[in-house]
Design a protein around this motif. Structure first.
Motif, short mmCIF file in Angstrom:
data_model
loop_
_atom_site.label_atom_id
_atom_site.label_comp_id
_atom_site.label_asym_id
_atom_site.label_seq_id
_atom_site.Cartn_x
_atom_site.Cartn_y
_atom_site.Cartn_z
N UNK A 294 -3.88 -7.85 -12.64
CA UNK A 294 -3.21 -9.14 -12.54
C UNK A 294 -3.05 -9.56 -11.08
N UNK A 295 -2.70 -8.60 -10.24
CA UNK A 295 -2.51 -8.91 -8.82
C UNK A 295 -3.81 -9.35 -8.18
N UNK A 296 -4.91 -8.69 -8.54
CA UNK A 296 -6.21 -9.06 -7.97
C UNK A 296 -6.63 -10.47 -8.40
N UNK A 297 -6.20 -10.88 -9.59
CA UNK A 297 -6.58 -12.19 -10.11
C UNK A 297 -5.64 -13.30 -9.66
N UNK A 298 -4.48 -12.95 -9.14
CA UNK A 298 -3.47 -13.94 -8.75
C UNK A 298 -3.93 -14.76 -7.54
N UNK A 299 -3.61 -16.04 -7.56
CA UNK A 299 -3.92 -16.90 -6.43
C UNK A 299 -2.93 -16.64 -5.29
N UNK A 300 -3.35 -16.92 -4.09
CA UNK A 300 -2.46 -16.78 -2.93
C UNK A 300 -1.49 -17.95 -2.88
N UNK A 301 -0.32 -17.73 -2.30
CA UNK A 301 0.18 -16.48 -1.70
C UNK A 301 0.72 -15.54 -2.77
N UNK A 302 0.56 -14.25 -2.55
CA UNK A 302 1.04 -13.24 -3.50
C UNK A 302 2.20 -12.46 -2.88
N UNK A 303 3.12 -12.03 -3.77
CA UNK A 303 4.27 -11.23 -3.35
C UNK A 303 4.22 -9.88 -4.04
N UNK A 304 4.47 -8.82 -3.27
CA UNK A 304 4.46 -7.45 -3.80
C UNK A 304 5.72 -6.73 -3.35
N UNK A 305 6.07 -5.68 -4.09
CA UNK A 305 6.97 -4.67 -3.55
C UNK A 305 6.42 -3.31 -3.92
N UNK A 306 6.78 -2.31 -3.13
CA UNK A 306 6.29 -0.96 -3.35
C UNK A 306 7.29 0.05 -2.84
N UNK A 307 7.31 1.22 -3.48
CA UNK A 307 8.07 2.35 -2.97
C UNK A 307 7.15 3.38 -2.31
N UNK A 308 5.86 3.15 -2.35
CA UNK A 308 4.92 4.06 -1.70
C UNK A 308 4.97 3.85 -0.18
#
Length: 489
Positions: A294-308
């Protein structure tokens, strides 16, 4: 995709009796003509290089150790001065039992092939008589013989590898109260503890392609990730703030490694998330990944969060993506984790069953997912001067939300006025977010709130004087020779 090789893994079978691993002592250095009978004197690493255009600035700290058997001490000809705080206009005066703390992060031990946790001391249960807690004092910075962490190099680095946590260590974790731990892996040389499902998605996560418009919030769990994700989303969508009452934060911000953490539990995916997946990929199996597709298909701008931590992401990340790292003092992180896990419903999601004192020892030993805590913080701190990396403290957001939002607006090049920032502050206040969660649960199936009190110093609610004294000693030990300062009250 970048040209670097994908992460590789190796399985480490557990020995019947696991040999202890010495994590902090070093073998004496050998020269061609003589052996110096002194403890090894380590120098902090070379500056972390994030890209060829803008290297990260770090400062070296020379730690002189005591001489053994009157042998000459080997030290560099010129000692570096104590590092200075360069993270912003404000100073972070550490407070641990009213004793000034001088730093954050820690000198990390060199990793070995096998993983072994320190012996867990017997916890003090409620009702037991406790000796008066000593007033902890931070050890002098000159006395630490620990090795400084290796530099974090984002470009040209070797892909991280993992090893399987052996049966002996798993047994120690279960005995400490982590009843549902079965198959875990740990990154090498100093990577986090993760479910073995991570192995299936490690390559995809490492090679995930970021874009110039992407924004990532990164943090150790229970450090304010959801709060800052909401703030950042609102700042960058100032004309669409009404969507905050229509879509949950997980439907506006991708949890990038969710597939790796919940790969076999597709039922906890939100209905909107699964709807999108079925529309875009009707013939694909969710077990092969939902969020990454889903993230790869999302249009910009994209928002993420991560614990890695940064080491497990694409080495090209900081050349494109804006990253905001949130740090919170380890006492409150530990208590928040404990409070969250003990309230999870049923056997399926309950990771920990035990007393708070047991949990604290597990936290210090690195038994919590995404641990070890100090390595996570230290790696991010080394990157704080990169033009696309912004390091903030949870405690500063509590005490100066408008000032921190101005700095975020500047970092993201948004140019927002104070009226707009005030509106975002109101929509992302603790009480407003908690009320919104009642209508739009962050993860509905978990049946528990992601928000407790949102205060600094919640640790004091649960920690006895003895548990607190042990935690203070652990913090002091790991803060030697570093320059991040926490606020605890």
């Amino acid at each position: 995709m970048s040209d670097q090789e994908p992460p590789t893994t190796e399985n480490v079978s557990a020995p019947e009796q696991e040999a202890p691993t010495v994590m902090s002592e070093q073998e004496p250095a050998k020269a061609e003509s003589e052996v110096v009978a002194a403890e090894v004197v380590q120098e902090a690493p070379a500056p972390a290089v994030v890209s060829e255009q803008e290297p990260v600035k770090t400062e070296s700290v020379i730690i002189a150790t005591e001489v053994v058997q009157e042998a000459p001490m080997v030290v560099s000809e010129q000692e570096a001065p104590p590092p200075k705080i360069e993270s912003g206009e404000h100073d972070h005066a550490a407070v641990v039992e009213e004793t000034p703390m001088v730093t954050n992060g820690h000198d990390e031990p060199q990793a070995t092939e096998s993983v072994s946790a320190p012996e867990v001391p017997a916890p003090v249960m409620n009702g037991e008589k406790e000796p008066p807690a000593p007033t902890p004092t931070p050890p002098p910075m000159e006395s630490s013989p620990k090795e400084a962490p290796p530099p974090t190099i984002m470009n040209g680095r070797e892909p991280p590898t993992t090893e399987t946590v052996g049966a002996a260590e798993l047994t120690r974790m279960v005995n400490c109260g982590f009843k549902n731990y079965t198959k875990l892996v740990r990154g090498k040389p100093r990577g986090p503890l993760l479910p073995d499902a991570y192995l299936k998605f490690a390559d995809k996560l490492y090679n995930f392609e970021f874009r110039n418009e992407d924004v990532m919030v990164m943090a150790f769990p229970k450090s304010g990730t959801t709060w800052v994700s909401e703030i950042v989303w609102a700042l960058t969508n100032i004309d669409q703030l009404h969507l905050m009452d229509e879509l949950g934060v997980r439907d506006r911000v991708f949890w990038l490694e969710k597939d790796a953490v919940f790969s076999n539990d597709r039922d906890i995916s939100t209905s909107i998330e699964m709807q999108r997946f079925r529309e875009l990929y009707p013939n694909d199996d969710p077990e092969d990944g939902v969020v990454l597709k889903l993230a790869a298909a999302e249009k910009s701008p994209r928002h993420f969060f991560t614990h890695l931590p940064p080491q497990l992401h694409n080495p090209d990340m900081l050349n494109k993506c804006k990253v905001i790292y949130v740090a919170r003092n380890p006492k409150d992180v530990c208590f928040s984790w404990y409070n969250f896990l003990r309230n999870l419903p049923g056997e399926k999601y309950k990771e920990f069953e035990g007393e708070f004192a047991e949990f604290v020892e597990g936290f210090k030993a690195g038994y919590i997912l995404y641990s070890p805590y100090w390595e996570h913080i230290q790696e991010a701190w080394q990157l704080r001067h990169h033009r696309n990396f912004h390091f903030i403290f949870y405690e500063d957001l509590q005490t100066d939300i408008m000032g921190e939002m101005r700095r975020l607006s500047s970092f993201l090049k948004l140019g927002l006025g104070d009226d707009q920032l005030q509106k975002v502050s109101e929509l992302t206040s603790f009480q407003t977010m908690k009320g919104r969660e009642d209508k739009l649960p962050i993860i509905k199936e978990l049946q528990t709130s992601f928000f407790y009190k949102g205060q600094v110093g919640s640790w004091d609610e649960a920690a006895t004087s003895l548990v607190d004294a042990r935690m203070v000693a652990w913090i002091n030990e790991n803060l030697q020779g570093t320059d991040i300062r926490f606020t605890f009250n």
